[in-house]
Scaffold this motif. Structure first.
Motif, PDB file in Angstrom:
ATOM      1  N   VAL A 174      50.222  92.835  55.137  1.00 51.89           N
ATOM      2  CA  VAL A 174      49.215  93.036  53.940  1.00 51.89           C
ATOM      3  C   VAL A 174      48.667  91.872  53.164  1.00 51.89           C
ATOM      4  O   VAL A 174      47.372  91.780  52.980  1.00 51.89           O
ATOM      5  CB  VAL A 174      50.085  93.867  52.969  1.00 51.89           C
ATOM      6  N   ILE A 175      49.287  91.066  52.850  1.00 47.92           N
ATOM      7  CA  ILE A 175      48.941  89.982  52.088  1.00 47.92           C
ATOM      8  C   ILE A 175      47.807  89.076  52.958  1.00 47.92           C
ATOM      9  O   ILE A 175      46.929  88.564  52.507  1.00 47.92           O
ATOM     10  CB  ILE A 175      49.947  88.839  51.900  1.00 47.92           C
ATOM     11  N   ASP A 176      48.222  89.076  54.335  1.00 52.58           N
ATOM     12  CA  ASP A 176      46.834  88.332  55.205  1.00 52.58           C
ATOM     13  C   ASP A 176      45.749  88.832  55.334  1.00 52.58           C
ATOM     14  O   ASP A 176      44.603  88.471  55.450  1.00 52.58           O
ATOM     15  CB  ASP A 176      47.905  88.223  56.547  1.00 52.58           C
ATOM     16  N   ASN A 177      45.802  90.468  55.331  1.00 46.94           N
ATOM     17  CA  ASN A 177      44.574  91.287  55.396  1.00 46.94           C
ATOM     18  C   ASN A 177      44.073  91.006  54.039  1.00 46.94           C
ATOM     19  O   ASN A 177      42.755  90.968  54.152  1.00 46.94           O
ATOM     20  CB  ASN A 177      45.285  92.581  55.310  1.00 46.94           C
ATOM     21  N   ILE A 178      44.500  90.623  52.907  1.00 47.35           N
ATOM     22  CA  ILE A 178      43.681  90.521  51.771  1.00 47.35           C
ATOM     23  C   ILE A 178      43.177  88.981  51.850  1.00 47.35           C
ATOM     24  O   ILE A 178      42.201  88.680  51.052  1.00 47.35           O
ATOM     25  CB  ILE A 178      44.602  90.717  50.688  1.00 47.35           C
ATOM     26  N   THR A 179      43.923  87.955  52.148  1.00 51.38           N
ATOM     27  CA  THR A 179      43.521  86.593  52.173  1.00 51.38           C
ATOM     28  C   THR A 179      42.738  86.348  53.302  1.00 51.38           C
ATOM     29  O   THR A 179      41.896  85.027  52.872  1.00 51.38           O
ATOM     30  CB  THR A 179      44.725  85.670  52.055  1.00 51.38           C
ATOM     31  N   LEU A 180      42.229  87.006  54.140  1.00 48.28           N
ATOM     32  CA  LEU A 180      41.520  86.686  55.335  1.00 48.28           C
ATOM     33  C   LEU A 180      40.247  86.295  54.948  1.00 48.28           C
ATOM     34  O   LEU A 180      39.795  85.128  55.432  1.00 48.28           O
ATOM     35  CB  LEU A 180      41.604  87.567  56.700  1.00 48.28           C
ATOM     36  N   ALA A 181      39.589  87.058  54.345  1.00 47.17           N
ATOM     37  CA  ALA A 181      38.075  86.791  54.292  1.00 47.17           C
ATOM     38  C   ALA A 181      37.811  85.643  53.074  1.00 47.17           C
ATOM     39  O   ALA A 181      37.145  84.973  53.229  1.00 47.17           O
ATOM     40  CB  ALA A 181      37.471  88.084  53.635  1.00 47.17           C
ATOM     41  N   PRO A 182      38.763  85.869  51.874  1.00 49.37           N
ATOM     42  CA  PRO A 182      38.288  84.607  50.886  1.00 49.37           C
ATOM     43  C   PRO A 182      38.684  83.202  51.451  1.00 49.37           C
ATOM     44  O   PRO A 182      37.580  82.308  51.443  1.00 49.37           O
ATOM     45  CB  PRO A 182      39.500  84.810  50.123  1.00 49.37           C
ATOM     46  N   LYS A 183      39.763  83.217  52.585  1.00 50.13           N
ATOM     47  CA  LYS A 183      39.732  81.741  53.373  1.00 50.13           C
ATOM     48  C   LYS A 183      38.867  81.601  54.133  1.00 50.13           C
ATOM     49  O   LYS A 183      38.312  80.386  54.300  1.00 50.13           O
ATOM     50  CB  LYS A 183      41.267  81.827  54.073  1.00 50.13           C
ATOM     51  N   LYS A 184      38.323  82.514  54.888  1.00 49.51           N
ATOM     52  CA  LYS A 184      37.456  82.237  55.677  1.00 49.51           C
ATOM     53  C   LYS A 184      35.886  82.103  55.551  1.00 49.51           C
ATOM     54  O   LYS A 184      35.244  81.244  55.974  1.00 49.51           O
ATOM     55  CB  LYS A 184      37.328  83.449  56.995  1.00 49.51           C
ATOM     56  N   VAL A 185      35.605  83.046  54.718  1.00 52.68           N
ATOM     57  CA  VAL A 185      34.244  83.057  54.084  1.00 52.68           C
ATOM     58  C   VAL A 185      33.963  82.315  52.800  1.00 52.68           C
ATOM     59  O   VAL A 185      33.011  81.357  53.097  1.00 52.68           O
ATOM     60  CB  VAL A 185      33.921  84.539  54.052  1.00 52.68           C
ATOM     61  N   VAL A 186      34.673  82.362  52.056  1.00 51.46           N
ATOM     62  CA  VAL A 186      34.649  81.267  50.677  1.00 51.46           C
ATOM     63  C   VAL A 186      35.404  80.265  50.784  1.00 51.46           C
ATOM     64  O   VAL A 186      35.225  79.330  50.019  1.00 51.46           O
ATOM     65  CB  VAL A 186      35.007  82.202  49.715  1.00 51.46           C
ATOM     66  N   LYS A 187      36.265  79.678  51.746  1.00 52.58           N
ATOM     67  CA  LYS A 187      37.066  78.773  51.806  1.00 52.58           C
ATOM     68  C   LYS A 187      37.846  78.346  50.610  1.00 52.58           C
ATOM     69  O   LYS A 187      37.892  77.340  50.304  1.00 52.58           O
ATOM     70  CB  LYS A 187      36.036  77.667  52.182  1.00 52.58           C
ATOM     71  N   VAL A 188      38.432  79.370  50.172  1.00 53.27           N
ATOM     72  CA  VAL A 188      39.444  79.015  49.058  1.00 53.27           C
ATOM     73  C   VAL A 188      40.744  78.376  49.821  1.00 53.27           C
ATOM     74  O   VAL A 188      40.916  78.812  50.904  1.00 53.27           O
ATOM     75  CB  VAL A 188      39.754  80.422  48.125  1.00 53.27           C
ATOM     76  N   THR A 189      41.435  77.999  49.023  1.00 49.03           N
ATOM     77  CA  THR A 189      42.455  77.326  49.521  1.00 49.03           C
ATOM     78  C   THR A 189      43.838  78.378  49.827  1.00 49.03           C
ATOM     79  O   THR A 189      43.454  79.565  49.193  1.00 49.03           O
ATOM     80  CB  THR A 189      43.492  76.157  48.741  1.00 49.03           C
ATOM     81  N   ASP A 190      44.507  78.198  50.789  1.00 49.43           N
ATOM     82  CA  ASP A 190      45.715  79.123  51.024  1.00 49.43           C
ATOM     83  C   ASP A 190      46.552  79.741  49.901  1.00 49.43           C
ATOM     84  O   ASP A 190      46.588  80.935  49.569  1.00 49.43           O
ATOM     85  CB  ASP A 190      46.744  78.356  52.141  1.00 49.43           C
ATOM     86  N   GLU A 191      46.889  78.562  49.038  1.00 54.42           N
ATOM     87  CA  GLU A 191      47.453  78.983  47.640  1.00 54.42           C
ATOM     88  C   GLU A 191      46.792  79.867  46.617  1.00 54.42           C
ATOM     89  O   GLU A 191      47.152  80.949  46.263  1.00 54.42           O
ATOM     90  CB  GLU A 191      47.971  77.892  47.033  1.00 54.42           C
TER      91      GLU A 191
END
Ligand code: ADP
Ligand code: MG
Length: 240
Positions: A94-111
């Motif tokens: 679930v958490i990775d479903n949610i973090t995927l686009a922000p990390k990939k597209v907007v390049k926010v940090t993992d944290e």
């Protein structure tokens, strides 16, 4: 925020959207209803160019979606979309479903992505499911994850295409409650739904579509108690 000006859309010979004129203002909740096949999904899908329009003009936050040169990926970051079938990645938590686009597209940090994801999981009421896989969740929970995923991109508008139509009846309420909260907080929302209770309670405006046209638009009180068009009356009478 969203402006359709004389928008037409064809699928080959089939004229699916006919001269659509529609303005959706910031903070407004617009509910779109109408019979199956009337063009509701297509109308939504044009907003983020999942479908291209054939002619007319379509603006989102003043950006012309109809211009070929418009960077649609940039526009799409601003538009969250929730579908009938939740479209979660089954092999990701679930958490990775949610973090995927922000990390990939907007390049926010993992944290930062994780922090944001947890905030929205709290908001939709299932922070304890962060490390579960979609298949371990009920339909209502999966749809709430899908909403959290949309919100994690911090969109200015959220599109919902029959978000509760695939759910067991006992799970519809929990999803509608999340949507009601969003609406109250001022999110701009376009919602295709058959949930008339939600429409009455939450919509600022109801759009009734039939055969690719906007037949009628009105505030809920007027729409349900005093529909002007024969086609609207027929549709509403069949719901009872
Ligand atoms: P609704 O969401 O109101 O049920 P849709 O927007 O999904 O309606 O579809 C409107 C009409 O367009 C339907 O007749 C449908 O069969 C047709 N349609 C939708 N998508 C396509 C497509 N990709 N190609 C051809 N026809 C389509
Ligand atoms: Mg549809």
């Amino acid at each position: 925020m969203i402006l359709f000006r004389n928008v037409n859309k064809h699928f080959g010979d089939f004229h699916v959207l006919k001269d659509i004129n529609l303005t959706i203002n910031r903070g407004e909740v617009v509910v779109v209803i109408g019979p199956s096949g009337s063009g509701k999904s297509t109308l939504l899908r044009c907003i983020n160019r999942l479908e291209g329009i054939t002619d007319g003009e379509l603006f989102v936050n003043e950006t012309p979606i109809h211009h070929k040169k418009t960077n649609i990926n940039k526009v799409r970051r601003d538009i969250g979309m929730v579908f009938q079938h939740f479209n979660l990645y089954p092999h990701r938590k679930v958490i990775d479903n949610i973090t995927l686009a922000p990390k990939k597209v907007v390049k926010v940090t993992d944290e930062e992505a994780k922090e944001t994801a947890m905030r929205y999981l709290h908001k939709v009421g299932i922070p304890d499911k962060a490390n579960s896989f979609p298949a371990q969740l009920s339909g209502g929970q999966q749809q709430r994850v899908a909403i959290a995923r949309g919100l994690a991109m911090k969109p200015t508008v959220m599109l919902f295409d029959e978000p509760t139509s695939a759910l067991d009846p006992e799970m519809i309420g929990e999803v509608l409650d999340v949507m009601k909260t969003l609406a109250r907080e001022g999110m701009t929302m376009v919602v295709v739904t058959h949930e008339m209770g939600f429409a009455k309670e939450v919509a600022d405006r109801i759009i009734f579509m039939d055969e690719g046209q906007i037949v009628e638009e009105a505030i809920p009180a007027e729409f349900f108690s005093n529909p002007k068009e024969e086609r609207t009356r027929t549709f509403l009478s069949r719901l009872l």
